[in-house]
Scaffold this motif. Sequence first.
Motif, PDB file in Angstrom:
ATOM      1  N   ALA A   1       0.812  -1.214   0.000  1.00  0.00           N
ATOM      2  CA  ALA A   1       0.000   0.000   0.000  1.00  0.00           C
ATOM      3  C   ALA A   1       0.848   1.269   0.000  1.00  0.00           C
ATOM      4  O   ALA A   1       0.375   2.333  -0.403  1.00  0.00           O
ATOM      5  CB  ALA A   1      -0.928  -0.003   1.217  1.00  0.00           C
ATOM      6  N   ALA A   2       2.111   1.170   0.431  1.00  0.00           N
ATOM      7  CA  ALA A   2       2.965   2.356   0.493  1.00  0.00           C
ATOM      8  C   ALA A   2       3.575   2.707  -0.860  1.00  0.00           C
ATOM      9  O   ALA A   2       4.070   3.817  -1.049  1.00  0.00           O
ATOM     10  CB  ALA A   2       4.075   2.151   1.528  1.00  0.00           C
ATOM     11  N   PHE A   3       3.547   1.772  -1.812  1.00  0.00           N
ATOM     12  CA  PHE A   3       4.208   1.975  -3.099  1.00  0.00           C
ATOM     13  C   PHE A   3       3.283   2.662  -4.108  1.00  0.00           C
ATOM     14  O   PHE A   3       2.084   2.377  -4.163  1.00  0.00           O
ATOM     15  CB  PHE A   3       4.653   0.633  -3.695  1.00  0.00           C
ATOM     16  N   ASP A   4       3.864   3.532  -4.894  1.00  0.00           N
ATOM     17  CA  ASP A   4       3.187   4.108  -6.051  1.00  0.00           C
ATOM     18  C   ASP A   4       3.681   3.324  -7.268  1.00  0.00           C
ATOM     19  O   ASP A   4       4.813   3.486  -7.709  1.00  0.00           O
ATOM     20  CB  ASP A   4       3.545   5.595  -6.171  1.00  0.00           C
ATOM     21  N   VAL A   5       2.822   2.438  -7.788  1.00  0.00           N
ATOM     22  CA  VAL A   5       3.203   1.534  -8.871  1.00  0.00           C
ATOM     23  C   VAL A   5       2.595   2.025 -10.176  1.00  0.00           C
ATOM     24  O   VAL A   5       1.379   2.249 -10.254  1.00  0.00           O
ATOM     25  CB  VAL A   5       2.737   0.093  -8.573  1.00  0.00           C
ATOM     26  N   ARG A   6       3.433   2.173 -11.204  1.00  0.00           N
ATOM     27  CA  ARG A   6       2.964   2.706 -12.481  1.00  0.00           C
ATOM     28  C   ARG A   6       3.469   1.859 -13.640  1.00  0.00           C
ATOM     29  O   ARG A   6       4.553   1.291 -13.568  1.00  0.00           O
ATOM     30  CB  ARG A   6       3.456   4.143 -12.663  1.00  0.00           C
TER      31      ARG A   6
END
Length: 210
Positions: A51-56
């Motif tokens: 949940a802490a990661f910004d995945v793109r």
Amino acid sequence: MFRRRRREQAKHVAGETVAAPTREYGPWDADEPHPDHDRIDLGGLRLPHNAAFDVRLASVGDQHVGVVVLWEESSLQLQALAAPKSGGLWEEIKTKIKSSAKTLEERDGVFGTELAGQVTVEGATRPARYIGIDGPRWFLLAVVNGRAAVDDQVAEAFLDFVKDIVVVRGDEPMAREESIPLRRPSDPADEVDEEPINPFRRGPEITETR
């Protein structure tokens, strides 16, 4: 950014025994026994949730070529490539990277030999780690930039993420080092941002998502 959890499609029917993993951690091949839990299904890659990661998704035109993960002043860039059955693609790619970035040095890492040091991109110098993992007919390149390249505590979260990735090579013929195709999640509820760039130019000139 992926905003909702999605259950990875189960590969067994009710009552069928699921084989236990034969290794302590991955990255996993889709056809080998691996832990069955929630992952983000991008076609060629299935990613664990954090949940802490910004995945793109990173894309060039209408083709998705890799994944960029942003966290704690750091980035983790991932690209899965087709590889020969004989494996050993990391040795070749590692040599190419070292020839264009002589400041990088080999060292032992959790996945084997990796490259670490300072790289210069667009006139700016920053720390970087290049991690290569040979799988059955695939190769996974993970590049860590920023704080996580020098801070082991921050890097640990990225490494744990890589350990639980599932690579889906597929049976179709592919050229050597061709990117394994990715796609947006099939579930419309799984929103995903895209970066219309290619952060995976081979070697230290790799660029960060901004």
